[in-house]
Design a protein around this motif. Structure first.
Motif, mmCIF file in Angstrom:
data_model
loop_
_atom_site.group_PDB
_atom_site.id
_atom_site.type_symbol
_atom_site.label_atom_id
_atom_site.label_comp_id
_atom_site.label_asym_id
_atom_site.label_seq_id
_atom_site.Cartn_x
_atom_site.Cartn_y
_atom_site.Cartn_z
ATOM 1 N N VAL A 1 1.126 -1.642 -0.112
ATOM 2 C CA VAL A 1 -0.045 -0.037 -0.502
ATOM 3 C C VAL A 1 0.728 1.373 -0.110
ATOM 4 C CG1 VAL A 1 -1.935 -1.161 0.966
ATOM 5 C CG2 VAL A 1 -0.400 0.207 2.684
ATOM 6 N N SER A 2 1.876 0.756 0.736
ATOM 7 C CA SER A 2 2.788 2.894 0.822
ATOM 8 C C SER A 2 3.956 3.002 -0.061
ATOM 9 C CB SER A 2 3.787 2.694 1.637
ATOM 10 O OG SER A 2 3.034 2.239 3.052
ATOM 11 N N LEU A 3 3.762 1.594 -1.582
ATOM 12 C CA LEU A 3 4.731 1.385 -2.935
ATOM 13 C C LEU A 3 4.522 3.107 -3.806
ATOM 14 C CD1 LEU A 3 5.961 -0.385 -4.472
ATOM 15 C CD2 LEU A 3 4.650 -0.804 -5.915
ATOM 16 N N GLU A 4 5.721 3.122 -4.087
ATOM 17 C CA GLU A 4 5.766 4.933 -4.690
ATOM 18 C C GLU A 4 5.740 4.396 -5.961
ATOM 19 O OE1 GLU A 4 7.400 7.073 -3.209
ATOM 20 O OE2 GLU A 4 6.627 7.547 -1.162
ATOM 21 N N ARG A 5 6.893 3.621 -6.371
ATOM 22 C CA ARG A 5 7.154 3.356 -7.712
ATOM 23 C C ARG A 5 7.290 2.001 -8.218
ATOM 24 N NH1 ARG A 5 10.240 7.152 -10.301
ATOM 25 N NH2 ARG A 5 11.685 5.810 -11.908
ATOM 26 N N LEU A 6 6.305 1.405 -9.250
ATOM 27 C CA LEU A 6 7.107 -0.311 -9.356
ATOM 28 C C LEU A 6 7.404 -0.584 -11.050
ATOM 29 C CD1 LEU A 6 6.045 -3.102 -9.537
ATOM 30 C CD2 LEU A 6 3.531 -1.985 -10.170
ATOM 31 N N PRO B 1 -4.000 8.225 -7.927
ATOM 32 C CA PRO B 1 -3.629 9.085 -6.682
ATOM 33 C C PRO B 1 -3.555 9.809 -7.433
ATOM 34 C CG PRO B 1 -1.406 7.338 -6.201
ATOM 35 C CD PRO B 1 -2.835 6.630 -7.360
ATOM 36 N N ALA B 2 -4.999 10.367 -8.108
ATOM 37 C CA ALA B 2 -4.624 12.254 -9.385
ATOM 38 C C ALA B 2 -3.236 13.040 -8.853
ATOM 39 C CB ALA B 2 -6.088 12.576 -9.041
ATOM 40 N N GLN C 1 9.242 -11.549 -18.397
ATOM 41 C CA GLN C 1 8.498 -12.229 -19.028
ATOM 42 C C GLN C 1 7.296 -11.843 -18.775
ATOM 43 O OE1 GLN C 1 9.887 -16.098 -19.977
ATOM 44 N NE2 GLN C 1 12.016 -14.616 -20.558
ATOM 45 N N ILE C 2 6.661 -11.266 -18.170
ATOM 46 C CA ILE C 2 5.413 -11.197 -16.826
ATOM 47 C C ILE C 2 4.359 -11.103 -17.706
ATOM 48 C CG2 ILE C 2 3.682 -9.638 -15.274
ATOM 49 C CD1 ILE C 2 6.368 -10.817 -14.699
ATOM 50 N N LYS C 3 3.300 -12.436 -17.335
ATOM 51 C CA LYS C 3 2.084 -12.383 -17.907
ATOM 52 C C LYS C 3 0.661 -11.828 -17.523
ATOM 53 C CE LYS C 3 4.734 -16.259 -20.962
ATOM 54 N NZ LYS C 3 4.738 -16.814 -21.740
ATOM 55 N N GLY C 4 -0.741 -12.404 -18.501
ATOM 56 C CA GLY C 4 -1.574 -12.524 -17.807
ATOM 57 C C GLY C 4 -2.131 -11.169 -17.947
ATOM 58 N N THR C 5 -3.102 -10.824 -17.051
ATOM 59 C CA THR C 5 -3.309 -9.380 -17.365
ATOM 60 C C THR C 5 -3.641 -8.434 -15.876
ATOM 61 O OG1 THR C 5 -5.470 -10.101 -15.648
ATOM 62 C CG2 THR C 5 -5.805 -10.221 -18.002
ATOM 63 N N LEU C 6 -3.187 -7.531 -16.185
ATOM 64 C CA LEU C 6 -3.283 -6.445 -15.124
ATOM 65 C C LEU C 6 -4.404 -6.215 -13.901
ATOM 66 C CD1 LEU C 6 -2.565 -2.448 -16.051
ATOM 67 C CD2 LEU C 6 -1.470 -3.933 -15.282
ATOM 68 N N PRO C 7 -3.568 -6.890 -12.753
ATOM 69 C CA PRO C 7 -4.134 -6.832 -11.151
ATOM 70 C C PRO C 7 -5.198 -5.031 -11.211
ATOM 71 C CG PRO C 7 -2.006 -7.119 -10.252
ATOM 72 C CD PRO C 7 -2.590 -7.298 -12.582
ATOM 73 N N THR C 8 -7.009 -5.770 -10.762
ATOM 74 C CA THR C 8 -7.574 -4.498 -10.546
ATOM 75 C C THR C 8 -6.799 -4.386 -8.816
ATOM 76 O OG1 THR C 8 -9.348 -5.554 -9.514
ATOM 77 C CG2 THR C 8 -8.936 -5.105 -11.976
ATOM 78 N N SER C 9 -6.216 -4.225 -8.145
ATOM 79 C CA SER C 9 -5.867 -4.461 -6.850
ATOM 80 C C SER C 9 -4.679 -3.435 -7.165
ATOM 81 C CB SER C 9 -5.477 -5.734 -5.925
ATOM 82 O OG SER C 9 -3.750 -5.819 -6.553
ATOM 83 N N LEU C 10 -4.230 -3.306 -7.827
ATOM 84 C CA LEU C 10 -2.672 -2.612 -8.662
ATOM 85 C C LEU C 10 -3.573 -1.062 -8.459
ATOM 86 C CD1 LEU C 10 -0.346 -1.884 -9.555
ATOM 87 C CD2 LEU C 10 -1.746 -1.825 -12.057
ATOM 88 N N CYS C 11 -4.899 -0.959 -8.836
ATOM 89 C CA CYS C 11 -5.584 0.201 -9.295
ATOM 90 C C CYS C 11 -5.841 1.136 -7.458
ATOM 91 C CB CYS C 11 -7.245 0.057 -9.516
ATOM 92 S SG CYS C 11 -6.976 0.076 -11.411
ATOM 93 N N ARG C 12 -5.335 0.315 -6.964
ATOM 94 C CA ARG C 12 -6.038 0.565 -5.364
ATOM 95 C C ARG C 12 -4.185 1.154 -4.430
ATOM 96 N NH1 ARG C 12 -9.313 -3.773 -5.579
ATOM 97 N NH2 ARG C 12 -7.800 -5.380 -4.006
ATOM 98 N N LEU C 13 -3.552 1.584 -5.617
ATOM 99 C CA LEU C 13 -2.007 1.462 -4.430
ATOM 100 C C LEU C 13 -1.862 3.516 -4.358
ATOM 101 C CD1 LEU C 13 0.149 -0.094 -6.708
ATOM 102 C CD2 LEU C 13 -0.377 -0.162 -4.837
ATOM 103 N N LYS C 14 -2.118 3.951 -3.196
ATOM 104 C CA LYS C 14 -2.928 5.591 -3.401
ATOM 105 C C LYS C 14 -1.857 6.056 -2.928
ATOM 106 C CE LYS C 14 -6.943 4.317 -3.390
ATOM 107 N NZ LYS C 14 -7.370 4.428 -4.348
ATOM 108 N N HIS C 15 -0.442 5.514 -2.844
ATOM 109 C CA HIS C 15 0.553 6.405 -3.264
ATOM 110 C C HIS C 15 1.980 6.746 -4.309
ATOM 111 C CE1 HIS C 15 0.043 7.079 0.921
ATOM 112 N NE2 HIS C 15 -0.484 6.457 1.172
ATOM 113 N N ILE C 16 0.803 5.571 -5.093
ATOM 114 C CA ILE C 16 2.119 5.595 -6.800
ATOM 115 C C ILE C 16 2.199 6.733 -6.983
ATOM 116 C CG2 ILE C 16 0.290 4.561 -8.163
ATOM 117 C CD1 ILE C 16 3.135 2.815 -7.999
#
Length: 112
Positions: free
Chosen positions: A16-21, A64-65, A27-42
């Motif tokens: 939850v405190s992650l600022e940079r990803l 976060p806008a 070789q990352i596959k799959g889809t974007l997890p919707t939990s990614l959208c809940r990163l409030k400090h990114i």
């Protein structure tokens, strides 16, 4: 060696405190997890040059806008249309969605 596998669904809930990803040229596959959208400090997400596919979730604009400045999802396998909500990310200065399989029109919100 590069990272392989899928992005875990708990990603946005576990860091939850992650600022940079930044996971690029992996070789990352799959889809974007919707939990990614809940990163409030990114403020920076770079997942370019992987094999992430599916639709870009509309919740991507729930990031976060005030702090989100960079979003790079280029060179993946995304399909469908670009979400029409990027005008909500007021400080977004770099958006790269190139080299995917996106279709439709460029939403007006991208230029706002």
């Amino acid at each position: 060696d590069s990272l392989q596998g899928i992005l875990p669904e708990w990603l946005g809930d576990g860091w939850v405190s992650l600022e940079r990803l930044s996971i690029t040229y992996g070789q990352i596959k799959g889809t974007l997890p919707t939990s990614l959208c809940r990163l409030k400090h990114i403020n920076y997400i770079d997942l370019s040059a992987n094999s992430i596919g599916g639709l870009i979730p509309d919740c991507i604009c729930d990031l976060p806008a005030d702090t989100m400045t960079d979003l790079d999802l280029s060179s993946n396998q995304f399909i469908g249309s670009i979400p029409d909500c990027f005008d909500r990310l007021h400080n977004l200065s770099n958006l790269d969605l190139g080299n995917n399989h996106l279709s439709g029109y460029l939403p007006q919100s991208v230029g706002s």
